[in-house]
Design a protein around this motif. Structure first.
Motif, PDB file in Angstrom:
ATOM      1  N   LEU A 171     -50.877  31.237 -21.828  1.00  0.00           N
ATOM      2  CA  LEU A 171     -51.428  29.935 -22.170  1.00  0.00           C
ATOM      3  C   LEU A 171     -51.301  29.670 -23.666  1.00  0.00           C
ATOM      4  N   ARG A 172     -51.626  30.646 -24.486  1.00  0.00           N
ATOM      5  CA  ARG A 172     -51.536  30.475 -25.951  1.00  0.00           C
ATOM      6  C   ARG A 172     -50.077  30.308 -26.392  1.00  0.00           C
ATOM      7  N   ILE A 173     -49.180  31.052 -25.765  1.00  0.00           N
ATOM      8  CA  ILE A 173     -47.760  30.922 -26.110  1.00  0.00           C
ATOM      9  C   ILE A 173     -47.257  29.536 -25.738  1.00  0.00           C
ATOM     10  N   SER A 174     -47.667  29.025 -24.585  1.00  0.00           N
ATOM     11  CA  SER A 174     -47.211  27.690 -24.175  1.00  0.00           C
ATOM     12  C   SER A 174     -47.764  26.606 -25.099  1.00  0.00           C
ATOM     13  N   ILE A 175     -49.003  26.751 -25.562  1.00  0.00           N
ATOM     14  CA  ILE A 175     -49.566  25.787 -26.506  1.00  0.00           C
ATOM     15  C   ILE A 175     -48.813  25.864 -27.832  1.00  0.00           C
ATOM     16  N   ALA A 176     -48.477  27.075 -28.266  1.00  0.00           N
ATOM     17  CA  ALA A 176     -47.726  27.227 -29.522  1.00  0.00           C
ATOM     18  C   ALA A 176     -46.342  26.594 -29.404  1.00  0.00           C
ATOM     19  N   LEU A 177     -45.686  26.786 -28.272  1.00  0.00           N
ATOM     20  CA  LEU A 177     -44.377  26.155 -28.059  1.00  0.00           C
ATOM     21  C   LEU A 177     -44.498  24.633 -28.067  1.00  0.00           C
ATOM     22  N   GLN A 178     -45.522  24.126 -27.421  1.00  0.00           N
ATOM     23  CA  GLN A 178     -45.728  22.680 -27.398  1.00  0.00           C
ATOM     24  C   GLN A 178     -45.966  22.149 -28.806  1.00  0.00           C
ATOM     25  N   THR A 179     -46.801  22.826 -29.578  1.00  0.00           N
ATOM     26  CA  THR A 179     -47.088  22.400 -30.942  1.00  0.00           C
ATOM     27  C   THR A 179     -45.819  22.413 -31.784  1.00  0.00           C
ATOM     28  N   GLY A 180     -45.021  23.455 -31.630  1.00  0.00           N
ATOM     29  CA  GLY A 180     -43.767  23.540 -32.385  1.00  0.00           C
ATOM     30  C   GLY A 180     -42.781  22.448 -32.016  1.00  0.00           C
ATOM     31  N   THR A 181     -42.675  22.131 -30.738  1.00  0.00           N
ATOM     32  CA  THR A 181     -41.726  21.087 -30.346  1.00  0.00           C
ATOM     33  C   THR A 181     -42.197  19.711 -30.787  1.00  0.00           C
ATOM     34  N   ILE A 182     -43.506  19.478 -30.800  1.00  0.00           N
ATOM     35  CA  ILE A 182     -44.006  18.196 -31.306  1.00  0.00           C
ATOM     36  C   ILE A 182     -43.715  18.083 -32.799  1.00  0.00           C
ATOM     37  N   PHE A 183     -43.873  19.173 -33.531  1.00  0.00           N
ATOM     38  CA  PHE A 183     -43.539  19.158 -34.960  1.00  0.00           C
ATOM     39  C   PHE A 183     -42.046  18.885 -35.161  1.00  0.00           C
ATOM     40  N   GLN A 207     -40.177  17.232 -33.247  1.00  0.00           N
ATOM     41  CA  GLN A 207     -39.949  15.822 -32.945  1.00  0.00           C
ATOM     42  C   GLN A 207     -40.212  14.954 -34.173  1.00  0.00           C
ATOM     43  N   ALA A 208     -41.202  15.317 -34.963  1.00  0.00           N
ATOM     44  CA  ALA A 208     -41.459  14.575 -36.205  1.00  0.00           C
ATOM     45  C   ALA A 208     -40.290  14.734 -37.173  1.00  0.00           C
ATOM     46  N   VAL A 209     -39.753  15.938 -37.250  1.00  0.00           N
ATOM     47  CA  VAL A 209     -38.591  16.180 -38.117  1.00  0.00           C
ATOM     48  C   VAL A 209     -37.385  15.386 -37.609  1.00  0.00           C
ATOM     49  N   SER A 210     -37.160  15.407 -36.307  1.00  0.00           N
ATOM     50  CA  SER A 210     -36.009  14.676 -35.764  1.00  0.00           C
ATOM     51  C   SER A 210     -36.199  13.166 -35.862  1.00  0.00           C
ATOM     52  N   ALA A 211     -37.445  12.702 -35.927  1.00  0.00           N
ATOM     53  CA  ALA A 211     -37.691  11.274 -36.147  1.00  0.00           C
ATOM     54  C   ALA A 211     -37.222  10.875 -37.544  1.00  0.00           C
ATOM     55  N   GLY A 212     -37.385  11.759 -38.494  1.00  0.00           N
ATOM     56  CA  GLY A 212     -36.843  11.503 -39.836  1.00  0.00           C
ATOM     57  C   GLY A 212     -35.328  11.448 -39.819  1.00  0.00           C
ATOM     58  N   TRP A 213     -34.704  12.347 -39.056  1.00  0.00           N
ATOM     59  CA  TRP A 213     -33.246  12.315 -38.909  1.00  0.00           C
ATOM     60  C   TRP A 213     -32.798  11.038 -38.223  1.00  0.00           C
ATOM     61  N   LEU A 214     -33.613  10.574 -37.286  1.00  0.00           N
ATOM     62  CA  LEU A 214     -33.302   9.337 -36.563  1.00  0.00           C
ATOM     63  C   LEU A 214     -33.156   8.169 -37.535  1.00  0.00           C
ATOM     64  N   LEU A 215     -33.962   8.186 -38.586  1.00  0.00           N
ATOM     65  CA  LEU A 215     -33.922   7.104 -39.568  1.00  0.00           C
ATOM     66  C   LEU A 215     -32.815   7.269 -40.594  1.00  0.00           C
ATOM     67  N   THR A 216     -32.293   8.484 -40.755  1.00  0.00           N
ATOM     68  CA  THR A 216     -31.347   8.742 -41.837  1.00  0.00           C
ATOM     69  C   THR A 216     -29.968   9.203 -41.402  1.00  0.00           C
ATOM     70  N   GLY A 224     -34.851  16.473 -28.097  1.00  0.00           N
ATOM     71  CA  GLY A 224     -36.171  17.016 -28.433  1.00  0.00           C
ATOM     72  C   GLY A 224     -37.275  16.448 -27.556  1.00  0.00           C
ATOM     73  N   ALA A 225     -37.135  15.176 -27.171  1.00  0.00           N
ATOM     74  CA  ALA A 225     -38.137  14.564 -26.293  1.00  0.00           C
ATOM     75  C   ALA A 225     -38.162  15.260 -24.942  1.00  0.00           C
ATOM     76  N   VAL A 262     -37.261  18.368 -24.361  1.00  0.00           N
ATOM     77  CA  VAL A 262     -37.820  19.712 -24.564  1.00  0.00           C
ATOM     78  C   VAL A 262     -39.340  19.636 -24.723  1.00  0.00           C
ATOM     79  N   MET A 263     -39.820  18.651 -25.476  1.00  0.00           N
ATOM     80  CA  MET A 263     -41.261  18.489 -25.673  1.00  0.00           C
ATOM     81  C   MET A 263     -41.951  18.198 -24.341  1.00  0.00           C
ATOM     82  N   TYR A 264     -41.338  17.373 -23.512  1.00  0.00           N
ATOM     83  CA  TYR A 264     -41.916  17.065 -22.205  1.00  0.00           C
ATOM     84  C   TYR A 264     -41.941  18.323 -21.327  1.00  0.00           C
ATOM     85  N   GLY A 265     -40.889  19.116 -21.416  1.00  0.00           N
ATOM     86  CA  GLY A 265     -40.845  20.374 -20.671  1.00  0.00           C
ATOM     87  C   GLY A 265     -41.918  21.350 -21.122  1.00  0.00           C
ATOM     88  N   THR A 266     -42.170  21.413 -22.430  1.00  0.00           N
ATOM     89  CA  THR A 266     -43.220  22.318 -22.909  1.00  0.00           C
ATOM     90  C   THR A 266     -44.602  21.822 -22.499  1.00  0.00           C
TER      91      THR A 266
END
Length: 134
Positions: A19-31, A33-42, A53-54, A56-60
């Motif tokens: 459970l803790r590993i899955s939460i950590a994976l989810q947190t990492g993929t959401i982070f 996604q924020a980085v890739s949102a910056g790439w989306l703009l640039t 990434g979306a 993967v985030m949904y899968g996590t």
């Protein structure tokens, strides 16, 4: 009697760890996604990275729900993480819909909220059943 306890203990210990590993994976993929949102703009490739990434985030988020169910049923844990994981899956579903609909005024704040809630879930410590927290 001792043999029963030792064979049962690893199963109980594994469920919260998954459970803790899955939460950590989810947190990492959401982070990420924020980085890739910056790439989306640039960048020209940002949309592809954010789209992958979306998924993967949904899968996590689904993995988090599965881990919460296993921790509850197989590990004998609390049912509260199941409700939290279900909420995250609903938020992830809304996030995907809002992203496809190109509604950044709601999509971006919801992403920030999801990241914060995921961090809180990661930081939360379940109390020990044997006694008070040490």
């Amino acid at each position: 009697m001792t043999a029963e306890l030792t064979t049962h203990t690893p199963r109980v210990e594994r469920a919260p760890l998954f459970l803790r590993i899955s939460i950590a994976l989810q947190t990492g993929t959401i982070f990420l996604q924020a980085v890739s949102a910056g790439w989306l703009l640039t960048s020209a490739h940002g949309e592809t990275v954010h789209s992958v990434g979306a998924r993967v985030m949904y899968g996590t988020s689904m993995l988090y729900l599965l881990a919460a169910i296993l921790a509850w049923k197989a590990g004998g844990g609390s049912h509260r993480p199941v409700w939290h994981a279900t909420g995250f899956l609903l938020l992830a579903s809304a996030q995907v819909v809002l992203g496809i609909a190109h509604i950044p005024s709601v999509h971006l704040p919801l992403g920030v909220l999801m990241f914060g809630l995921s961090l809180l879930a990661l930081a939360r410590r379940e109390p020990d059943r044997a006694g008070p927290a040490r």
